[in-house]
Scaffold this active site. Structure first.
Site, PDB file in Angstrom:
ATOM      1  N   ARG A 253       4.941 -13.183  22.834  1.00 59.65           N
ATOM      2  CA  ARG A 253       6.034 -13.474  21.896  1.00 59.65           C
ATOM      3  C   ARG A 253       7.402 -13.257  22.536  1.00 59.65           C
ATOM      4  O   ARG A 253       7.651 -12.227  23.159  1.00 59.65           O
ATOM      5  CB  ARG A 253       5.916 -12.558  20.682  1.00 59.65           C
TER       6      ARG A 253
ATOM      7  N   ASP B  40      -5.011  -4.510   8.252  1.00 55.82           N
ATOM      8  CA  ASP B  40      -5.899  -4.671   7.084  1.00 55.82           C
ATOM      9  C   ASP B  40      -6.175  -6.142   6.748  1.00 55.82           C
ATOM     10  O   ASP B  40      -7.309  -6.513   6.440  1.00 55.82           O
ATOM     11  CB  ASP B  40      -5.294  -4.006   5.838  1.00 55.82           C
TER      12      ASP B  40
ATOM     13  N   ARG C 157       9.172  -9.388  28.391  1.00 57.84           N
ATOM     14  CA  ARG C 157       8.803  -7.986  28.188  1.00 57.84           C
ATOM     15  C   ARG C 157       7.411  -7.632  28.679  1.00 57.84           C
ATOM     16  O   ARG C 157       7.162  -6.479  29.010  1.00 57.84           O
ATOM     17  CB  ARG C 157       9.036  -7.541  26.755  1.00 57.84           C
TER      18      ARG C 157
ATOM     19  N   ALA D 283      12.618  -2.952  12.355  1.00 59.70           N
ATOM     20  CA  ALA D 283      13.077  -3.912  13.369  1.00 59.70           C
ATOM     21  C   ALA D 283      14.503  -3.568  13.767  1.00 59.70           C
ATOM     22  O   ALA D 283      15.329  -3.246  12.918  1.00 59.70           O
ATOM     23  CB  ALA D 283      12.989  -5.328  12.819  1.00 59.70           C
ATOM     24  N   GLN D 284      14.772  -3.632  15.040  1.00 55.21           N
ATOM     25  CA  GLN D 284      16.092  -3.204  15.511  1.00 55.21           C
ATOM     26  C   GLN D 284      16.943  -4.377  15.972  1.00 55.21           C
ATOM     27  O   GLN D 284      17.997  -4.676  15.421  1.00 55.21           O
ATOM     28  CB  GLN D 284      15.921  -2.208  16.670  1.00 55.21           C
ATOM     29  N   GLY D 285      16.447  -5.060  17.042  1.00 48.68           N
ATOM     30  CA  GLY D 285      17.273  -6.035  17.761  1.00 48.68           C
ATOM     31  C   GLY D 285      17.860  -7.098  16.869  1.00 48.68           C
ATOM     32  O   GLY D 285      19.066  -7.323  16.825  1.00 48.68           O
ATOM     33  N   GLY D 286      17.004  -7.816  16.118  1.00 50.88           N
ATOM     34  CA  GLY D 286      17.514  -8.840  15.224  1.00 50.88           C
ATOM     35  C   GLY D 286      16.601 -10.030  15.105  1.00 50.88           C
ATOM     36  O   GLY D 286      15.411  -9.957  15.407  1.00 50.88           O
TER      37      GLY D 286
ATOM     38  N   HIS E 299       3.155  -2.920  20.284  1.00 50.65           N
ATOM     39  CA  HIS E 299       4.310  -3.315  19.467  1.00 50.65           C
ATOM     40  C   HIS E 299       4.006  -4.476  18.533  1.00 50.65           C
ATOM     41  O   HIS E 299       4.346  -4.427  17.357  1.00 50.65           O
ATOM     42  CB  HIS E 299       5.436  -3.693  20.432  1.00 50.65           C
TER      43      HIS E 299
ATOM     44  N   HIS F  78       5.678  -3.074  23.893  1.00 48.56           N
ATOM     45  CA  HIS F  78       7.136  -3.039  24.088  1.00 48.56           C
ATOM     46  C   HIS F  78       7.400  -2.099  25.257  1.00 48.56           C
ATOM     47  O   HIS F  78       6.822  -1.010  25.323  1.00 48.56           O
ATOM     48  CB  HIS F  78       7.834  -2.534  22.827  1.00 48.56           C
TER      49      HIS F  78
ATOM     50  N   GLU G 256      19.019 -11.229  24.407  1.00 50.94           N
ATOM     51  CA  GLU G 256      17.843 -10.377  24.687  1.00 50.94           C
ATOM     52  C   GLU G 256      17.046 -10.982  25.823  1.00 50.94           C
ATOM     53  O   GLU G 256      17.172 -12.184  26.110  1.00 50.94           O
ATOM     54  CB  GLU G 256      16.945 -10.307  23.444  1.00 50.94           C
TER      55      GLU G 256
ATOM     56  N   SER H 117       9.754 -12.982  15.691  1.00 55.26           N
ATOM     57  CA  SER H 117       8.771 -12.709  14.636  1.00 55.26           C
ATOM     58  C   SER H 117       9.408 -12.602  13.256  1.00 55.26           C
ATOM     59  O   SER H 117       8.822 -13.049  12.269  1.00 55.26           O
ATOM     60  CB  SER H 117       7.959 -11.454  14.941  1.00 55.26           C
TER      61      SER H 117
ATOM     62  N   LYS I  14       0.790  -1.242   0.000  1.00 56.71           N
ATOM     63  CA  LYS I  14       0.000   0.000   0.000  1.00 56.71           C
ATOM     64  C   LYS I  14       0.814   1.281   0.000  1.00 56.71           C
ATOM     65  O   LYS I  14       0.265   2.356  -0.221  1.00 56.71           O
ATOM     66  CB  LYS I  14      -1.040  -0.014   1.109  1.00 56.71           C
TER      67      LYS I  14
HETATM   68  P1  FAD Z   1       5.420  -6.037   7.741  1.00 58.83           P
HETATM   69  O1  FAD Z   1       6.885  -6.023   7.720  1.00 58.83           O
HETATM   70  O2  FAD Z   1       4.746  -5.064   8.620  1.00 58.83           O
HETATM   71  O3  FAD Z   1       4.880  -5.835   6.266  1.00 58.83           O
HETATM   72  C1  FAD Z   1       3.497  -5.663   6.008  1.00 58.83           C
HETATM   73  C2  FAD Z   1       3.347  -5.148   4.602  1.00 58.83           C
HETATM   74  O4  FAD Z   1       1.976  -5.147   4.219  1.00 58.83           O
HETATM   75  C3  FAD Z   1       3.799  -3.704   4.421  1.00 58.83           C
HETATM   76  O5  FAD Z   1       4.504  -3.634   3.211  1.00 58.83           O
HETATM   77  C4  FAD Z   1       2.502  -2.908   4.339  1.00 58.83           C
HETATM   78  O6  FAD Z   1       2.616  -1.710   3.627  1.00 58.83           O
HETATM   79  C5  FAD Z   1       1.644  -3.911   3.608  1.00 58.83           C
HETATM   80  N1  FAD Z   1       0.197  -3.753   3.742  1.00 58.83           N
HETATM   81  C6  FAD Z   1      -0.531  -3.672   4.881  1.00 58.83           C
HETATM   82  N2  FAD Z   1      -1.843  -3.575   4.573  1.00 58.83           N
HETATM   83  C7  FAD Z   1      -1.952  -3.605   3.226  1.00 58.83           C
HETATM   84  C8  FAD Z   1      -3.032  -3.543   2.312  1.00 58.83           C
HETATM   85  N3  FAD Z   1      -4.303  -3.397   2.708  1.00 58.83           N
HETATM   86  N4  FAD Z   1      -2.765  -3.599   0.985  1.00 58.83           N
HETATM   87  C9  FAD Z   1      -1.490  -3.708   0.518  1.00 58.83           C
HETATM   88  N5  FAD Z   1      -0.420  -3.769   1.364  1.00 58.83           N
HETATM   89  C10 FAD Z   1      -0.647  -3.730   2.689  1.00 58.83           C
HETATM   90  N6  FAD Z   1      10.796  -8.516  15.372  1.00 58.83           N
HETATM   91  C11 FAD Z   1      11.896  -9.269  15.514  1.00 58.83           C
HETATM   92  O7  FAD Z   1      11.843 -10.488  15.329  1.00 58.83           O
HETATM   93  N7  FAD Z   1      13.082  -8.684  15.864  1.00 58.83           N
HETATM   94  C12 FAD Z   1      13.208  -7.347  16.065  1.00 58.83           C
HETATM   95  O8  FAD Z   1      14.285  -6.861  16.349  1.00 58.83           O
HETATM   96  C13 FAD Z   1      12.048  -6.547  15.933  1.00 58.83           C
HETATM   97  N8  FAD Z   1      12.111  -5.210  16.169  1.00 58.83           N
HETATM   98  C14 FAD Z   1      11.005  -4.452  15.898  1.00 58.83           C
HETATM   99  C15 FAD Z   1      11.105  -3.076  16.021  1.00 58.83           C
HETATM  100  C16 FAD Z   1      10.038  -2.265  15.681  1.00 58.83           C
HETATM  101  C17 FAD Z   1      10.139  -0.768  15.801  1.00 58.83           C
HETATM  102  C18 FAD Z   1       8.830  -2.857  15.227  1.00 58.83           C
HETATM  103  C19 FAD Z   1       7.649  -2.014  14.843  1.00 58.83           C
HETATM  104  C20 FAD Z   1       8.721  -4.244  15.147  1.00 58.83           C
HETATM  105  C21 FAD Z   1       9.800  -5.041  15.480  1.00 58.83           C
HETATM  106  N9  FAD Z   1       9.728  -6.426  15.376  1.00 58.83           N
HETATM  107  C22 FAD Z   1      10.844  -7.175  15.552  1.00 58.83           C
HETATM  108  C23 FAD Z   1       8.531  -7.074  14.856  1.00 58.83           C
HETATM  109  C24 FAD Z   1       8.748  -7.382  13.368  1.00 58.83           C
HETATM  110  O9  FAD Z   1       9.422  -6.295  12.768  1.00 58.83           O
HETATM  111  C25 FAD Z   1       7.440  -7.598  12.647  1.00 58.83           C
HETATM  112  O10 FAD Z   1       6.632  -8.491  13.348  1.00 58.83           O
HETATM  113  C26 FAD Z   1       7.713  -8.189  11.263  1.00 58.83           C
HETATM  114  O11 FAD Z   1       8.604  -7.360  10.568  1.00 58.83           O
HETATM  115  C27 FAD Z   1       6.412  -8.342  10.493  1.00 58.83           C
HETATM  116  O12 FAD Z   1       6.726  -8.720   9.183  1.00 58.83           O
HETATM  117  P2  FAD Z   1       5.547  -8.920   8.150  1.00 58.83           P
HETATM  118  O13 FAD Z   1       6.192  -9.229   6.852  1.00 58.83           O
HETATM  119  O14 FAD Z   1       4.559  -9.855   8.693  1.00 58.83           O
HETATM  120  O15 FAD Z   1       4.822  -7.501   8.102  1.00 58.83           O
HETATM  121  C1  SIN Z   2      13.756  -4.831  20.067  1.00 61.93           C
HETATM  122  O1  SIN Z   2      14.776  -4.625  19.407  1.00 61.93           O
HETATM  123  O2  SIN Z   2      13.631  -4.552  21.267  1.00 61.93           O
HETATM  124  C2  SIN Z   2      12.587  -5.427  19.380  1.00 61.93           C
HETATM  125  C3  SIN Z   2      12.767  -6.874  19.317  1.00 61.93           C
HETATM  126  C4  SIN Z   2      11.485  -7.519  18.936  1.00 61.93           C
HETATM  127  O3  SIN Z   2      10.441  -6.899  18.918  1.00 61.93           O
HETATM  128  O4  SIN Z   2      11.529  -8.723  18.669  1.00 61.93           O
END
Ligand code: FAD
Ligand code: SIN
Length: 534
Positions: free
Chosen positions: A378, A215, A282, A45-48, A343, A236, A115, A383, A34
């Site tokens: 989690r 969505d 957490r 995502a930061q940590g890894g 989060h 978080h 972590e 994730s 979108k």
């Molecule tokens: P996303 O990466 O969120 O991708 C979803 C996609 O769907 C996006 O491209 C979005 O634009 C698209 N989309 C949504 N709705 C629609 C629609 N209606 N039509 C078309 N496209 C749409 N997890 C870890 O394991 N380690 C970490 O260190 C970590 N750190 C994090 C730090 C932050 C700040 C955040 C927010 C999350 C973190 N997480 C971490 C969690 C992890 O990043 C997410 O759970 C994971 O990236 C989700 O991946 P995904 O592919 O399922 O979704």
């Molecule tokens: C973080 O870096 O604290 C996020 C890690 C996570 O959400 O898995």
């Protein structure tokens, strides 16, 4: 306009793009996303990403840590699959071009972090901006793949199921809004894969970017798919508290490196909440912070890493150091003001071990899916792992999906008599009200009364949104508002059905764990939340 493909993947985060890269080996893939192709939770995502890679680590230890965090609700087979798939997931990501930090430039050995909740060092990372590096590599890899077509600024509006037109219950694609031309196109596919990520925007304070509006979950629910465990929203513990910072996360990895949580007067408070102090799971840390903020009346608490050498902090956390400095906070010399924020959603669209939902032709992967990996809470860094493992498992399963010789006849999107909205304020007001009420009534600490209040208000807002929805042309804001309202309703329904406190769901009316309720809650359109034994 109508287009067709073998596999329609909705979303371009780690799950969607991992799946696309493997599925493209046996079919034509369209990825609809979108906003820009790299915009996703993944990018932030930061940590890894967690995987058993160290000599002193074992699959058994990672499985055990995941089960402990999950508080009795993890599906053990899913945990085993993900943990055992960890080393291959890392190898695949490196194969796509991800550059994880290594112990030294010459060695192939990855530098692994610790972590909270993990008993071993097992977090592969790229500095403190792991998601940015993974997303970069995935986006570059799909650009090299001729079988993948990416539609940016294309937002899925609703799934197309033949049941809606008198046929069998099968999903054959989606209606998708082309944001630029403001037209809704029909995309038909042999398999439709939801990879739409989380729903942090349902809460006032969140670490998530704007795209996280649930969505996929809302669309699947409207189409009649089973959704589960929506009450388990992870907060978080440490999001930067600053009036100008929208949603900047302060990684868990700081606590992994010894950062201490302190009150405004400098007193550390975690040891009185849990024997593992800052390294407690957490949910416990987030609740402790919420408790201390409410007790003291302060706006935030502080995360202090000033006792570590400044050079180490700058080198180990370059993004966090620089981002905080932009707001006038030098983390090598000052404690960081933080608050908890929404989060990660542990529940979502129910799937089997290959990502199939309860609707034939429809799949769900990544954060929008409820696979059973996370249970009631989690474990950090699991994730990204789930996104890759399930992205690949689904791609593998897609191989045997029959490619029908002809496409079903489905009507184009009917725009009816929709006019241009004259009062955009209705949408912005309802966005704000919904997110605020979710924060206040359905946040870290819940009660029956608060949930009932929330349910009443959400129903009223949904009525207003429906009226607006049918009378005006579609915009991204309006579609997202409708979706977060549905997600809010599902969270409240599941939370109201869980009469105990478990993992991320804490209610003052049932403060204890009830061993009789170690089960999932699933929900379907038209069927009230019910407990399902697994
Ligand atoms: P996303 O990466 O969120 O991708 C979803 C996609 O769907 C996006 O491209 C979005 O634009 C698209 N989309 C949504 N709705 C629609 C629609 N209606 N039509 C078309 N496209 C749409 N997890 C870890 O394991 N380690 C970490 O260190 C970590 N750190 C994090 C730090 C932050 C700040 C955040 C927010 C999350 C973190 N997480 C971490 C969690 C992890 O990043 C997410 O759970 C994971 O990236 C989700 O991946 P995904 O592919 O399922 O979704
Ligand atoms: C973080 O870096 O604290 C996020 C890690 C996570 O959400 O898995």
């Amino acid at each position: 306009m109508q287009i067709s493909c073998d596999y329609l993947i909705i979303g371009s985060g780690i799950a969607g793009l991992s799946c696309a890269l493997e599925a493209a080996k046996h079919g034509q893939v369209v990825v609809a996303t979108k906003r820009a192709r790299d915009e996703s939770n993944t990018k932030y995502a930061q940590g890894g990403i967690a995987a058993v890679l160290a000599n002193d680590d074992t699959f058994g230890a990672h499985i055990a840590d995941t089960l402990v965090a999950g508080a009795g609700l993890c599906h053990e087979r899913v945990v085993e699959l993900c943990v055992q798939g960890g080393p291959e997931a890392i190898a695949k990501l490196r194969g796509y071009g991800t550059r994880f930090d290594r112990t030294d430039a010459e060695a192939d050995e990855l530098d692994l972090h610790l972590e909270g909740g993990h008993t071993k060092r097992r977090i592969a990372h790229a500095g403190d901006a792991t998601g940015r590096e993974i997303e970069r590599a995935l986006v570059e890899a799909i650009a090299r793949e001729p079988n993948i077509r990416v539609l940016e600024e294309h937002m899925a509006v609703d799934l197309i199921t033949l049941a809606k037109y008198g046929g069998p219950e099968v999903c054959v694609g989606a209606y998708v809004l082309d944001i630029e031309s403001r037209t809704v196109i029909t995309i038909l596919a042999h398999a439709t894969i939801l990879a739409t990520g989380g729903a942090g925007k349902v809460y006032l304070y969140t670490t998530n970017p704007d795209v996280a509006t649930g969505d996929g979950i809302a669309m699947a629910y409207r189409a009649g798919a089973e959704v589960g465990n929506m009450e388990f929203y992870q907060f978080h513990p440490t999001c930067l508290y600053h009036p100008d910072a929208k949603n900047f996360l302060i990684s868990e990895a700081l606590r992994g490196e010894g950062a201490i949580l302190r009150l405004a007067d400098g007193t550390p408070f975690m040891p009185k909440h849990h024997p593992l102090a800052e390294l407690a799971p957490r949910d416990i840390v987030a609740r402790a912070i919420d408790f201390e903020i409410k007790r003291t009346g302060d706006d935030c608490v502080y995360l202090d890493i000033t006792h570590k050498p400044a050079a180490f902090v700058r080198e180990r956390f370059p993004s966090i150091y620089n981002e905080c400095l932009r707001y006038g906070i030098d983390i090598t010399a000052q404690p960081i003001p933080i608050v908890p924020a929404a989060h990660y959603l542990c529940g979502g669209v129910s799937t089997d071990l290959e990502g199939r939902t309860t609707i034939p032709g429809l799949w769900a992967i990544g954060e929008c899916a409820f696979t059973g990996l996370h249970g009631a809470n989690r474990l950090g860094s699991n994730s990204l792992l789930e996104g890759v493992v399930f992205g690949h498992r689904t791609a593998e399963a897609l191989k045997v999906v029959p490619k029908q010789a002809s496409w079903p006849t489905v009507p184009d999107w009917d725009i009816g008599s929709a006019g241009t909205p004259d009062e955009a304020v209705v949408v912005t007001h309802n966005w704000d009200e919904l997110r605020r009420l979710m924060w206040n009534y359905v946040g870290i600490v819940r009660s029956d009364k608060r949930l009932q209040r929330a349910a009443r208000r959400i129903a009223m807002l949904q009525e207003e949104i429906a009226e607006y929805y049918w009378n005006y042309v579609l915009t991204r804001d309006l579609l997202e508002l409708r979706n977060i309202a549905t997600v809010a309703q599902l969270i409240v329904e599941c939370a109201s059905a869980r009469h105990e406190s478990r993992g991320l769901h804490y209610t003052i009316d049932y403060p204890n764990l009830d061993s009789q309720r170690a089960r999932d809650i699933v929900i379907k359109r038209g069927v009230p939340a019910r407990h399902l034994w697994r």
